[in-house]
Design a protein around this motif. Structure first.
Motif, mmCIF file in Angstrom:
data_model
loop_
_atom_site.group_PDB
_atom_site.id
_atom_site.type_symbol
_atom_site.label_atom_id
_atom_site.label_comp_id
_atom_site.label_asym_id
_atom_site.label_seq_id
_atom_site.Cartn_x
_atom_site.Cartn_y
_atom_site.Cartn_z
ATOM 1 N N VAL A 1 10.095 55.108 -34.191
ATOM 2 C CA VAL A 1 9.344 53.920 -33.868
ATOM 3 C C VAL A 1 8.180 53.233 -34.018
ATOM 4 O O VAL A 1 7.296 54.499 -33.428
ATOM 5 C CB VAL A 1 9.698 53.411 -32.180
ATOM 6 C CG1 VAL A 1 8.436 52.675 -31.083
ATOM 7 C CG2 VAL A 1 11.234 53.699 -31.276
ATOM 8 N N ARG A 2 7.835 52.082 -34.356
ATOM 9 C CA ARG A 2 6.648 51.906 -35.150
ATOM 10 C C ARG A 2 6.017 50.645 -34.363
ATOM 11 O O ARG A 2 7.521 49.357 -34.057
ATOM 12 C CB ARG A 2 6.444 51.503 -36.183
ATOM 13 C CG ARG A 2 6.602 52.733 -37.326
ATOM 14 C CD ARG A 2 5.825 53.735 -36.684
ATOM 15 N NE ARG A 2 4.918 53.721 -37.581
ATOM 16 C CZ ARG A 2 3.868 54.248 -37.635
ATOM 17 N NH1 ARG A 2 3.640 55.451 -37.751
ATOM 18 N NH2 ARG A 2 2.129 53.588 -38.501
ATOM 19 N N GLU A 3 4.996 49.859 -33.798
ATOM 20 C CA GLU A 3 4.841 48.946 -33.398
ATOM 21 C C GLU A 3 4.393 48.225 -34.534
ATOM 22 O O GLU A 3 4.772 48.677 -35.846
ATOM 23 C CB GLU A 3 3.347 49.010 -32.425
ATOM 24 C CG GLU A 3 2.882 49.347 -33.774
ATOM 25 C CD GLU A 3 2.406 51.070 -33.701
ATOM 26 O OE1 GLU A 3 1.125 51.019 -34.985
ATOM 27 O OE2 GLU A 3 2.738 51.982 -33.539
ATOM 28 N N GLN A 4 5.015 46.644 -34.473
ATOM 29 C CA GLN A 4 4.626 45.452 -35.417
ATOM 30 C C GLN A 4 4.623 44.274 -34.887
ATOM 31 O O GLN A 4 4.424 43.962 -33.847
ATOM 32 C CB GLN A 4 5.943 45.735 -36.576
ATOM 33 C CG GLN A 4 7.171 44.721 -35.554
ATOM 34 C CD GLN A 4 8.369 45.381 -36.399
ATOM 35 O OE1 GLN A 4 8.670 45.613 -37.579
ATOM 36 N NE2 GLN A 4 9.620 44.263 -35.621
ATOM 37 N N LEU A 5 4.029 43.527 -35.476
ATOM 38 C CA LEU A 5 3.659 42.263 -35.178
ATOM 39 C C LEU A 5 5.163 40.906 -36.116
ATOM 40 O O LEU A 5 5.459 41.737 -37.259
ATOM 41 C CB LEU A 5 2.563 42.032 -36.529
ATOM 42 C CG LEU A 5 1.063 42.135 -36.117
ATOM 43 C CD1 LEU A 5 0.039 41.988 -37.262
ATOM 44 C CD2 LEU A 5 0.267 42.500 -34.975
ATOM 45 N N ALA A 6 5.050 40.586 -35.015
ATOM 46 C CA ALA A 6 6.197 39.383 -35.170
ATOM 47 C C ALA A 6 5.806 38.421 -34.742
ATOM 48 O O ALA A 6 6.002 37.940 -33.373
ATOM 49 C CB ALA A 6 7.697 40.521 -34.265
ATOM 50 N N CYS A 7 7.015 37.038 -35.194
ATOM 51 C CA CYS A 7 6.349 35.796 -34.666
ATOM 52 C C CYS A 7 7.248 35.383 -33.673
ATOM 53 O O CYS A 7 8.655 35.814 -33.624
ATOM 54 C CB CYS A 7 6.762 34.766 -36.080
ATOM 55 S SG CYS A 7 6.552 33.238 -35.864
ATOM 56 N N THR A 8 6.595 34.775 -33.261
ATOM 57 C CA THR A 8 7.709 34.435 -31.927
ATOM 58 C C THR A 8 8.495 33.039 -32.013
ATOM 59 O O THR A 8 9.721 33.216 -31.696
ATOM 60 C CB THR A 8 6.935 34.842 -30.155
ATOM 61 O OG1 THR A 8 6.136 32.960 -30.906
ATOM 62 C CG2 THR A 8 6.169 35.485 -30.014
ATOM 63 N N GLU A 9 8.222 32.419 -33.071
ATOM 64 C CA GLU A 9 9.074 31.170 -33.549
ATOM 65 C C GLU A 9 10.313 31.691 -34.033
ATOM 66 O O GLU A 9 12.111 31.373 -34.327
ATOM 67 C CB GLU A 9 8.007 30.572 -33.792
ATOM 68 C CG GLU A 9 7.606 29.444 -33.467
ATOM 69 C CD GLU A 9 8.298 28.136 -32.685
ATOM 70 O OE1 GLU A 9 8.910 27.990 -32.371
ATOM 71 O OE2 GLU A 9 8.306 28.670 -31.274
ATOM 72 N N CYS A 10 9.845 32.411 -35.658
ATOM 73 C CA CYS A 10 11.338 32.755 -36.716
ATOM 74 C C CYS A 10 11.552 34.078 -36.504
ATOM 75 O O CYS A 10 12.415 35.051 -37.393
ATOM 76 C CB CYS A 10 10.521 32.852 -37.852
ATOM 77 S SG CYS A 10 9.537 33.375 -38.881
ATOM 78 N N GLY A 11 10.390 35.561 -35.293
ATOM 79 C CA GLY A 11 11.463 36.899 -35.389
ATOM 80 C C GLY A 11 11.407 37.012 -36.947
ATOM 81 O O GLY A 11 11.072 38.521 -37.041
ATOM 82 N N GLN A 12 10.261 36.903 -37.726
ATOM 83 C CA GLN A 12 9.187 38.014 -39.330
ATOM 84 C C GLN A 12 8.969 38.511 -38.899
ATOM 85 O O GLN A 12 7.518 38.165 -37.966
ATOM 86 C CB GLN A 12 9.228 36.157 -40.100
ATOM 87 C CG GLN A 12 8.982 37.185 -41.676
ATOM 88 C CD GLN A 12 8.625 35.981 -42.444
ATOM 89 O OE1 GLN A 12 8.596 35.106 -42.195
ATOM 90 N NE2 GLN A 12 7.748 36.347 -43.810
ATOM 91 N N VAL A 13 8.900 39.180 -39.557
ATOM 92 C CA VAL A 13 8.012 40.858 -39.077
ATOM 93 C C VAL A 13 6.836 40.071 -40.249
ATOM 94 O O VAL A 13 6.519 39.450 -41.550
ATOM 95 C CB VAL A 13 8.163 42.627 -39.660
ATOM 96 C CG1 VAL A 13 7.046 43.051 -40.020
ATOM 97 C CG2 VAL A 13 9.014 42.885 -39.013
#
Length: 154
Positions: free
Chosen positions: A123-135
Motif C-alpha cells: 500500500v502506497r499513498e498517492q496523489l489523484a485527481c478527483t475529476e479524472c482519477g488520474q494519478v
C-alpha cells in the motif's frame, strides 16, 4: 518566525499542527492506528513520562482524535480508541513513514511494511485527481488561493 502556536497563521497545515504538531501527539495517533488502546501500551511503546502521556491523551480526546472509553468498572479504567478524525490522518502518517523509509532510512530496512489486507500487495499513498482519477505527480500539482485567503499569498 513562528511562535509556540500558529493561531495567527492562515494555513491549513498550521491549524493541523495545532492539533498534532506536538512531538508526541502524532506518535500516539500512529500507535492508536496500529491498535494500541490502553495507557500502559502507549507508555511501553513510546517510553514517554506518565504526566506527559496523560496531557497528550487528554488533548487528543478534547480535539476529537481519540475517544476515551471505560473498559473496567472497579477500579475505573479507560482505553483510547481512534475516531474517524484520527483515521483520516492515516494517509499523512503513511506519507511521513514512507518519506522516513526513503530519506531517513534505517540500515536494516523499514521498521514496518504496509500491505493490503485484500490481496497482500504493498500500500502506497498517492496523489489523484478527483475529476479524472488520474494519478498525479507532485510537479503536476498547482496550489491556488482558496476562499479563506483574502490577501495575496506571500
Amino acid at each position: 518566525m513562528l511562535g509556540q502556536t500558529y493561531d495567527d497563521q492562515l494555513c491549513s497545515i498550521a491549524r493541523t499542527l495545532e492539533v498534532v504538531g506536538e512531538r508526541w501527539s502524532l506518535l500516539i495517533v500512529r500507535d492508536a492506528l496500529l491498535g494500541l488502546r490502553r495507557f500502559e501500551e502507549y507508555q511501553d511503546s513510546l517510553g514517554i513520562a506518565r504526566n506527559v502521556l496523560t496531557k497528550r491523551l487528554t488533548k487528543l480526546v478534547e480535539d476529537g482524535l481519540l475517544e476515551r472509553v471505560r473498559y473496567q468498572e472497579r477500579p475505573a479504567r479507560y482505553e483510547y480508541r481512534p475516531t474517524n478524525k484520527a483515521k483520516d490522518l492515516l494517509t499523512a502518517v503513511l506519507s511521513l513513514m514512507h518519506w522516513g523509509d526513503k530519506h531517513a532510512e534505517d540500515p536494516l530496512g523499514p521498521p514496518r511494511i504496509t500491505n493490503h489486507l485484500g490481496c497482500g500487495g504493498n500500500v502506497r499513498e498517492q496523489l489523484a485527481c478527483t475529476e479524472c482519477g488520474q494519478v498525479v505527480r507532485p510537479d503536476a500539482v498547482q496550489m491556488l488561493p482558496g476562499p479563506a485567503l483574502t490577501t495575496p499569498p506571500a
